[in-house]
Write a protein that holds these residues in place. Structure first.
Motif, PDB file in Angstrom:
ATOM      1  N   GLN A   1       0.815  -1.215   0.000  1.00 22.55           N
ATOM      2  CA  GLN A   1       0.000   0.000   0.000  1.00 22.55           C
ATOM      3  C   GLN A   1       0.852   1.270   0.000  1.00 22.55           C
ATOM      4  OE1 GLN A   1      -2.703  -0.384   3.315  1.00 22.55           O
ATOM      5  NE2 GLN A   1      -4.116  -1.741   2.199  1.00 22.55           N
ATOM      6  N   ILE A   2       2.017   1.202   0.629  1.00 21.44           N
ATOM      7  CA  ILE A   2       2.880   2.399   0.642  1.00 21.44           C
ATOM      8  C   ILE A   2       3.871   2.374  -0.516  1.00 21.44           C
ATOM      9  CG2 ILE A   2       2.632   2.687   3.128  1.00 21.44           C
ATOM     10  CD1 ILE A   2       5.427   1.553   3.498  1.00 21.44           C
ATOM     11  N   GLY A   3       3.773   1.345  -1.376  1.00 19.77           N
ATOM     12  CA  GLY A   3       4.514   1.335  -2.630  1.00 19.77           C
ATOM     13  C   GLY A   3       5.948   0.871  -2.574  1.00 19.77           C
ATOM     14  N   VAL A   4       6.318   0.029  -1.575  1.00 20.32           N
ATOM     15  CA  VAL A   4       7.716  -0.405  -1.484  1.00 20.32           C
ATOM     16  C   VAL A   4       7.881  -1.912  -1.656  1.00 20.32           C
ATOM     17  CG1 VAL A   4       8.418   1.551  -0.031  1.00 20.32           C
ATOM     18  CG2 VAL A   4       7.576  -0.554   1.039  1.00 20.32           C
ATOM     19  N   LEU A   5       6.773  -2.625  -1.945  1.00 17.49           N
ATOM     20  CA  LEU A   5       6.874  -4.072  -2.127  1.00 17.49           C
ATOM     21  C   LEU A   5       5.734  -4.551  -3.021  1.00 17.49           C
ATOM     22  CD1 LEU A   5       8.329  -6.747  -1.177  1.00 17.49           C
ATOM     23  CD2 LEU A   5       6.482  -6.953   0.500  1.00 17.49           C
ATOM     24  N   PRO A   6       6.042  -5.246  -4.111  1.00 22.52           N
ATOM     25  CA  PRO A   6       4.978  -5.805  -4.956  1.00 22.52           C
ATOM     26  C   PRO A   6       4.180  -6.863  -4.179  1.00 22.52           C
ATOM     27  CG  PRO A   6       7.074  -5.747  -6.133  1.00 22.52           C
ATOM     28  CD  PRO A   6       7.382  -5.437  -4.715  1.00 22.52           C
ATOM     29  N   LEU A   7       2.881  -6.887  -4.395  1.00 24.20           N
ATOM     30  CA  LEU A   7       2.017  -7.826  -3.677  1.00 24.20           C
ATOM     31  C   LEU A   7       2.281  -9.268  -4.102  1.00 24.20           C
ATOM     32  CD1 LEU A   7      -0.167  -7.698  -1.522  1.00 24.20           C
ATOM     33  CD2 LEU A   7      -1.885  -7.680  -3.343  1.00 24.20           C
ATOM     34  N   ALA A   8       2.997  -9.449  -5.203  1.00 25.67           N
ATOM     35  CA  ALA A   8       3.319 -10.799  -5.677  1.00 25.67           C
ATOM     36  C   ALA A   8       4.167 -11.574  -4.677  1.00 25.67           C
ATOM     37  CB  ALA A   8       4.059 -10.723  -7.011  1.00 25.67           C
ATOM     38  N   TYR A   9       4.818 -10.867  -3.744  1.00 23.17           N
ATOM     39  CA  TYR A   9       5.673 -11.515  -2.759  1.00 23.17           C
ATOM     40  C   TYR A   9       4.959 -11.773  -1.436  1.00 23.17           C
ATOM     41  CZ  TYR A   9       9.328 -10.260  -6.055  1.00 23.17           C
ATOM     42  OH  TYR A   9      10.088 -10.140  -7.182  1.00 23.17           O
ATOM     43  N   GLU A  10       3.638 -11.621  -1.422  1.00 24.09           N
ATOM     44  CA  GLU A  10       2.895 -11.864  -0.183  1.00 24.09           C
ATOM     45  C   GLU A  10       3.048 -13.323   0.259  1.00 24.09           C
ATOM     46  OE1 GLU A  10      -1.671 -11.566   1.649  1.00 24.09           O
ATOM     47  OE2 GLU A  10      -1.314 -11.275  -0.498  1.00 24.09           O
ATOM     48  N   SER A  11       2.949 -14.254  -0.679  1.00 23.66           N
ATOM     49  CA  SER A  11       3.085 -15.669  -0.320  1.00 23.66           C
ATOM     50  C   SER A  11       4.455 -15.946   0.286  1.00 23.66           C
ATOM     51  CB  SER A  11       2.885 -16.554  -1.544  1.00 23.66           C
ATOM     52  OG  SER A  11       1.583 -16.411  -2.065  1.00 23.66           O
ATOM     53  N   ASN A  12       5.487 -15.323  -0.275  1.00 22.38           N
ATOM     54  CA  ASN A  12       6.838 -15.514   0.259  1.00 22.38           C
ATOM     55  C   ASN A  12       6.923 -15.072   1.713  1.00 22.38           C
ATOM     56  OD1 ASN A  12       6.848 -14.925  -2.737  1.00 22.38           O
ATOM     57  ND2 ASN A  12       8.942 -15.676  -2.512  1.00 22.38           N
ATOM     58  N   LEU A  13       6.388 -13.901   2.010  1.00 27.98           N
ATOM     59  CA  LEU A  13       6.488 -13.373   3.366  1.00 27.98           C
ATOM     60  C   LEU A  13       5.636 -14.165   4.346  1.00 27.98           C
ATOM     61  CD1 LEU A  13       6.620  -9.500   2.813  1.00 27.98           C
ATOM     62  CD2 LEU A  13       8.471 -11.138   3.104  1.00 27.98           C
ATOM     63  N   ILE A  14       4.528 -14.724   3.870  1.00 29.69           N
ATOM     64  CA  ILE A  14       3.718 -15.607   4.717  1.00 29.69           C
ATOM     65  C   ILE A  14       4.559 -16.809   5.143  1.00 29.69           C
ATOM     66  CG2 ILE A  14       1.786 -17.239   4.684  1.00 29.69           C
ATOM     67  CD1 ILE A  14       0.265 -15.200   2.955  1.00 29.69           C
ATOM     68  N   ILE A  15       5.275 -17.395   4.193  1.00 26.34           N
ATOM     69  CA  ILE A  15       6.114 -18.564   4.479  1.00 26.34           C
ATOM     70  C   ILE A  15       7.249 -18.183   5.426  1.00 26.34           C
ATOM     71  CG2 ILE A  15       7.717 -20.222   3.456  1.00 26.34           C
ATOM     72  CD1 ILE A  15       5.938 -20.098   0.909  1.00 26.34           C
ATOM     73  N   PHE A  16       7.931 -17.062   5.135  1.00 24.04           N
ATOM     74  CA  PHE A  16       9.070 -16.659   5.966  1.00 24.04           C
ATOM     75  C   PHE A  16       8.624 -16.332   7.388  1.00 24.04           C
ATOM     76  CE2 PHE A  16      10.691 -14.633   1.767  1.00 24.04           C
ATOM     77  CZ  PHE A  16      10.935 -15.898   1.244  1.00 24.04           C
ATOM     78  N   ALA A  17       7.504 -15.647   7.516  1.00 23.72           N
ATOM     79  CA  ALA A  17       7.048 -15.195   8.831  1.00 23.72           C
ATOM     80  C   ALA A  17       6.662 -16.366   9.726  1.00 23.72           C
ATOM     81  CB  ALA A  17       5.881 -14.229   8.684  1.00 23.72           C
TER      82      ALA A  17
END
Length: 501
Positions: free
Chosen positions: A335-351
């Motif tokens: 939303q603040i424009g610093v990360l493409p939403l395509a990487y949401e799955s990646n961050l879910i896994i990492f978190a």
């Protein structure tokens, strides 16, 4: 011992697979009933009555056998430390039935903790039925059963083995490692036959996280560490909050079970440990505030569920909360424009890995577990980075491993400790690089009087220790102690041997 591990693994795999299947089947039925209860108050009344009956039945089970309370992992740790003795059959069947009744209707509890205790009970049972006399062999069978239990619960044999070594047994002895691995692999084969080859958390992702976005891992790791310490503090204070209800401890599970009806009617697809929610999290396309609301719901009700003492774990709920934090972070940064939403799955896994690593303080288990559950080796470097950062944050905030902290709150049987103190037991502790005794002679080391050093393993060689035997880093020192003093002496010896000079 290896053959014993295989037998224990097969039996643990059968028990845990039935346990896991039963919970999933009951939860599916209840999801439909909760939806129907929105418009049919008779169904709602029947569900409420059923949940109250469940609370009473499980309450009597807890009153008869308090050691089935919670995840069961602290109890297994206490067993392996020589601080607790349990009757394996009494724990096995009550944990099995009580766990299904508690988790099946949809409480925010995980199946993995009970699975570990079920596996440990199977291992203990095999040891007793085969008339094992050595305390060391009995502990190895219990530990290997625990590894088999976790492997079957998550289809994660390496993580099951690593969790036992890193968090429960606290010992990387080759005998323990091989027996636990044999049990975990055997148990996992049974689970794969029942549930198939699809990873438990089959989360598809489109791209690997580019190196120029790795700074997100540091920020997210810090956030996970802060919320991980909050999780530890709230979870440990929940029993004292329940005490204020004046409800007997065995029947405090009635509180979350009664609250489950309105929660289930409003959020029928968010129930249980959270496995389904994790898989579908990136498909929800939820806004930032909706995700925050889901996190608050999962956090609060998981505390209410586990704090009541009902048979159920926190393993999967922790992974669930970590996944939600990862999704919240990804949506906000998009939303603040610093990360493409395509990487949401990646961050879910990492978190997921980062949150479990900092709360349990078992980073290797977290990394291996998420890797096996997701079914991909493409995330190893990000998993390591985020787990390390989150771990350091909790460490700075003086957080203890959650299962160890829960074990400290157990009511241990002093009579048992006194009764077994006359029997000999064994402790094996490795000498790490930088140890205060590295380069010292045995005669110059101030071992406690209750300890007798009987062997030193240096690689594949076994040395018979004498006063002029030189200790080197990488050695494994084997000592004989009184069984009732094992836990106390182990802490002293670990500090003595691995304290930094």
């Amino acid at each position: 011992m290896t053959l014993g591990g295989v037998v224990i693994g097969i039996l643990a795999g059968v028990v845990v697979s039935i346990f896991r299947y039963s919970i999933a089947a009951i939860l599916h039925v209840f999801e439909n009933y909760y939806i129907q209860a929105r418009t049919d108050y008779w169904i709602a009344a029947v569900i409420l009555l059923f949940l109250i009956i469940v609370g009473v039945i499980v309450g009597f089970m807890l009153k008869k056998e308090p050691n089935i309370s919670g995840s069961g992992i602290p109890q297994v740790e206490a067993q392996l430390d020589g601080e607790m003795s349990v009757k394996w059959w009494a724990v096995l069947w009550r944990k099995f039935v009580g766990g299904i009744l508690s988790i099946g209707p949809g409480l925010f509890l995980g199946r993995e903790g009970p699975a570990i205790q079920l596996g440990a009970s199977v291992g203990q049972g095999v040891g007793e039925l085969t008339h094992l006399r050595s305390p060391v062999s009995k502990r190895i069978f219990i530990a290997s059963g625990a590894a088999g239990g976790l492997a079957a619960a998550f289809n994660a044999p390496l993580a099951g083995c690593m969790f036992v070594l890193e968090e429960i047994y606290h010992n990387f002895s080759p005998m323990v490692w091989i027996t636990a691995l044999a049990s975990a692999v055997s148990s996992n084969l049974i689970a794969l036959y029942v549930f198939g080859l699809t990873p438990v958390l089959n989360i598809p992702y489109k791209f690997s996280l580019p190196i120029n976005y790795y700074w997100h891992l540091v920020i997210l790791g810090i956030i996970l560490g802060l919320f991980g310490r909050l999780y530890q503090k709230v979870l440990l204070v929940m029993p004292s909050i329940y005490e204020k209800t004046k409800i007997p401890r065995s029947f405090q599970g009635l509180v979350p079970l009664v609250l489950l009806l309105p929660v289930g009617m409003m959020f029928p697809y968010f129930l249980g440990g959270g496995n389904g929610l994790i898989i579908n999290l990136d498909h929800l396309h939820a806004s930032f505030w909706i995700l925050v609301g889901i996190f608050v719901l999962r956090f609060v009700f998981s505390m209410i569920s586990y704090g009541s003492g009902l048979p159920g774990g926190i393993f999967l709920p922790i992974l669930n909360l970590g996944a939600i934090i990862g999704a919240i972070y990804a949506v906000f940064m998009h939303q603040i424009g610093v990360l493409p939403l395509a990487y949401e799955s990646n961050l879910i896994i990492f978190a997921m890995a980062g949150y479990f690593a900092c709360i349990s303080k078992a980073p290797f288990t977290a990394i291996i577990l998420v890797t096996e559950m997701v079914g991909s080796l493409g995330h190893l470097m990000p998993l390591v980075v985020i787990s390390l950062v989150a771990y350091i944050v909790v460490d700075i905030l003086n957080g203890s491993p959650i299962y160890e902290a829960l074990k400290e709150k157990l009511t241990l049987d002093d009579k048992y400790l006194n009764r077994v103190s006359k029997f000999s037991d064994r402790i094996e502790i490795p000498v790490f690089e930088g140890s205060s005794i590295d380069g010292k002679y045995i005669r110059d080391i101030a071992f406690p009087q209750e300890v007798l050093v009987i062997a030193i393993y240096r690689g594949e060689r076994q040395l018979i220790p004498r006063g002029d035997t030189l200790v080197k880093s990488g050695d494994r020192i084997v000592m004989v102690v009184n069984a009732g003093l094992r836990s106390k002496l182990k802490r002293k010896l670990t500090q003595l041997i691995n304290g930094i000079d």
